[in-house]
Design a protein around this motif. Structure first.
Motif, PDB file in Angstrom:
ATOM      1  N   PHE A  47       0.833  -1.198   0.000  1.00  0.00           N
ATOM      2  CA  PHE A  47       0.000   0.000   0.000  1.00  0.00           C
ATOM      3  C   PHE A  47       0.867   1.247   0.000  1.00  0.00           C
ATOM      4  N   VAL A  48       0.453   2.254  -0.770  1.00  0.00           N
ATOM      5  CA  VAL A  48       1.159   3.527  -0.780  1.00  0.00           C
ATOM      6  C   VAL A  48       0.261   4.642  -0.238  1.00  0.00           C
ATOM      7  N   ALA A  49      -0.909   4.797  -0.832  1.00  0.00           N
ATOM      8  CA  ALA A  49      -1.806   5.869  -0.416  1.00  0.00           C
ATOM      9  C   ALA A  49      -3.207   5.576  -0.927  1.00  0.00           C
ATOM     10  N   GLN A  50      -4.203   6.150  -0.242  1.00  0.00           N
ATOM     11  CA  GLN A  50      -5.566   6.023  -0.712  1.00  0.00           C
ATOM     12  C   GLN A  50      -6.341   7.286  -0.374  1.00  0.00           C
ATOM     13  N   ILE A  51      -7.436   7.495  -1.104  1.00  0.00           N
ATOM     14  CA  ILE A  51      -8.276   8.660  -0.901  1.00  0.00           C
ATOM     15  C   ILE A  51      -9.717   8.246  -1.114  1.00  0.00           C
ATOM     16  N   THR A  52     -10.580   8.612  -0.177  1.00  0.00           N
ATOM     17  CA  THR A  52     -11.993   8.301  -0.304  1.00  0.00           C
ATOM     18  C   THR A  52     -12.673   9.324  -1.209  1.00  0.00           C
ATOM     19  N   ARG A  53     -13.904   9.055  -1.546  1.00  0.00           N
ATOM     20  CA  ARG A  53     -14.645   9.984  -2.370  1.00  0.00           C
ATOM     21  C   ARG A  53     -14.790  11.337  -1.674  1.00  0.00           C
ATOM     22  N   GLY A  54     -14.839  11.297  -0.354  1.00  0.00           N
ATOM     23  CA  GLY A  54     -14.923  12.533   0.414  1.00  0.00           C
ATOM     24  C   GLY A  54     -13.573  13.152   0.723  1.00  0.00           C
ATOM     25  N   VAL A  63       6.099   7.349   2.962  1.00  0.00           N
ATOM     26  CA  VAL A  63       5.885   8.363   1.930  1.00  0.00           C
ATOM     27  C   VAL A  63       5.226   9.624   2.477  1.00  0.00           C
ATOM     28  N   LYS A  64       4.859   9.615   3.753  1.00  0.00           N
ATOM     29  CA  LYS A  64       4.220  10.792   4.342  1.00  0.00           C
ATOM     30  C   LYS A  64       5.141  12.001   4.240  1.00  0.00           C
ATOM     31  N   GLY A  65       4.571  13.115   3.826  1.00  0.00           N
ATOM     32  CA  GLY A  65       5.345  14.335   3.673  1.00  0.00           C
ATOM     33  C   GLY A  65       6.039  14.458   2.323  1.00  0.00           C
ATOM     34  N   ARG A  66       6.084  13.365   1.564  1.00  0.00           N
ATOM     35  CA  ARG A  66       6.717  13.397   0.243  1.00  0.00           C
ATOM     36  C   ARG A  66       5.714  13.179  -0.889  1.00  0.00           C
ATOM     37  N   PHE A  67       4.734  12.318  -0.656  1.00  0.00           N
ATOM     38  CA  PHE A  67       3.734  11.990  -1.672  1.00  0.00           C
ATOM     39  C   PHE A  67       2.404  12.651  -1.310  1.00  0.00           C
ATOM     40  N   THR A  68       1.669  13.047  -2.342  1.00  0.00           N
ATOM     41  CA  THR A  68       0.340  13.617  -2.142  1.00  0.00           C
ATOM     42  C   THR A  68      -0.637  12.961  -3.114  1.00  0.00           C
ATOM     43  N   ILE A  69      -1.712  12.415  -2.564  1.00  0.00           N
ATOM     44  CA  ILE A  69      -2.753  11.812  -3.401  1.00  0.00           C
ATOM     45  C   ILE A  69      -3.905  12.793  -3.524  1.00  0.00           C
ATOM     46  N   SER A  70      -4.501  12.837  -4.714  1.00  0.00           N
ATOM     47  CA  SER A  70      -5.659  13.689  -4.947  1.00  0.00           C
ATOM     48  C   SER A  70      -6.531  13.032  -6.010  1.00  0.00           C
ATOM     49  N   ARG A  71      -7.729  13.563  -6.211  1.00  0.00           N
ATOM     50  CA  ARG A  71      -8.633  12.952  -7.179  1.00  0.00           C
ATOM     51  C   ARG A  71      -9.579  13.975  -7.754  1.00  0.00           C
ATOM     52  N   SER A  84      10.696  14.461  -3.676  1.00  0.00           N
ATOM     53  CA  SER A  84      11.849  13.957  -2.909  1.00  0.00           C
ATOM     54  C   SER A  84      11.999  12.454  -3.064  1.00  0.00           C
ATOM     55  N   LEU A  85      11.939  11.996  -4.288  1.00  0.00           N
ATOM     56  CA  LEU A  85      11.987  10.554  -4.554  1.00  0.00           C
ATOM     57  C   LEU A  85      13.319   9.951  -4.147  1.00  0.00           C
ATOM     58  N   LYS A  86      13.244   8.720  -3.664  1.00  0.00           N
ATOM     59  CA  LYS A  86      14.412   7.967  -3.203  1.00  0.00           C
ATOM     60  C   LYS A  86      14.553   6.693  -4.045  1.00  0.00           C
ATOM     61  N   PRO A  87      15.750   6.153  -4.114  1.00  0.00           N
ATOM     62  CA  PRO A  87      15.914   4.893  -4.866  1.00  0.00           C
ATOM     63  C   PRO A  87      14.987   3.786  -4.370  1.00  0.00           C
ATOM     64  N   GLU A  88      14.690   3.784  -3.080  1.00  0.00           N
ATOM     65  CA  GLU A  88      13.795   2.745  -2.549  1.00  0.00           C
ATOM     66  C   GLU A  88      12.336   2.930  -2.962  1.00  0.00           C
ATOM     67  N   ASP A  89      12.026   4.018  -3.634  1.00  0.00           N
ATOM     68  CA  ASP A  89      10.689   4.206  -4.194  1.00  0.00           C
ATOM     69  C   ASP A  89      10.550   3.515  -5.553  1.00  0.00           C
ATOM     70  N   THR A  90      11.644   2.999  -6.071  1.00  0.00           N
ATOM     71  CA  THR A  90      11.606   2.309  -7.360  1.00  0.00           C
ATOM     72  C   THR A  90      10.690   1.090  -7.296  1.00  0.00           C
ATOM     73  N   ALA A  91       9.728   1.045  -8.199  1.00  0.00           N
ATOM     74  CA  ALA A  91       8.740  -0.037  -8.207  1.00  0.00           C
ATOM     75  C   ALA A  91       7.802   0.162  -9.385  1.00  0.00           C
ATOM     76  N   VAL A  92       6.969  -0.838  -9.607  1.00  0.00           N
ATOM     77  CA  VAL A  92       5.823  -0.663 -10.496  1.00  0.00           C
ATOM     78  C   VAL A  92       4.665  -0.175  -9.627  1.00  0.00           C
ATOM     79  N   TYR A  93       4.071   0.920 -10.038  1.00  0.00           N
ATOM     80  CA  TYR A  93       2.985   1.521  -9.277  1.00  0.00           C
ATOM     81  C   TYR A  93       1.644   1.179  -9.933  1.00  0.00           C
ATOM     82  N   PHE A  94       0.729   0.698  -9.105  1.00  0.00           N
ATOM     83  CA  PHE A  94      -0.596   0.290  -9.568  1.00  0.00           C
ATOM     84  C   PHE A  94      -1.659   1.173  -8.919  1.00  0.00           C
ATOM     85  N   CYS A  95      -2.639   1.558  -9.691  1.00  0.00           N
ATOM     86  CA  CYS A  95      -3.774   2.245  -9.088  1.00  0.00           C
ATOM     87  C   CYS A  95      -4.903   1.248  -8.883  1.00  0.00           C
ATOM     88  N   SER A  96      -5.756   1.565  -7.929  1.00  0.00           N
ATOM     89  CA  SER A  96      -6.926   0.737  -7.642  1.00  0.00           C
ATOM     90  C   SER A  96      -8.126   1.640  -7.443  1.00  0.00           C
TER      91      SER A  96
END
Length: 121
Positions: A47-54, A63-71, A84-96
């Motif tokens: 899990f990285v981040a999620q946002i409800t409809r509200g 990732v707190k303080g570095r990533f921001t989710i919006s919709r 402020s990306l770090k090498p350990e952020d390297t990955a395939v990112y999936f949305c749900s």
């Protein structure tokens, strides 16, 4: 048929920024919680981040303080701004997205195909 399509991945040096986006298309009645997950080579999806409809947001601690989710609830798009990306952020990112197809159905979780994010040191 509901489809999620991510975009915005790429290659960036440590300390740089990227913004991912994911659009939910197809026949749907309502989109509820949307989120981002990632999977690094040899590791499980996390899990990285999620946002409800509200617009209630939740983040993984790393990732707190570095990533921001919006919709955008009208266009059914979810964004992930990554600073402020770090090498350990390297990955395939999936949305749900939790999607309701009809009033006779229940919410189901759909996934995108993933977009690669590579951060060099």
């Amino acid at each position: 048929q509901v489809e999620l399509v991510e975009s915005g991945g790429g290659f960036v040096q440590a300390g740089g920024s990227l913004e991912l986006s994911c659009v939910v298309s197809g026949s749907k009645l309502r989109v509820d919680t949307m989120g981002w997950y990632r999977q690094a080579p040899g590791q499980e999806r996390e899990f990285v981040a999620q946002i409800t409809r509200g617009a209630v947001k939740n983040y993984q601690d790393s990732v707190k303080g570095r990533f921001t989710i919006s919709r955008d609830n009208v266009l059914n798009i979810v964004y992930l701004r990554m600073n402020s990306l770090k090498p350990e952020d390297t990955a395939v990112y999936f949305c749900s997205a939790d999607v309701l197809i009809s009033v006779h159905d229940s919410y189901r979780t759909y996934w995108g195909q993933g977009t690669q994010v590579t951060v060099s040191s």
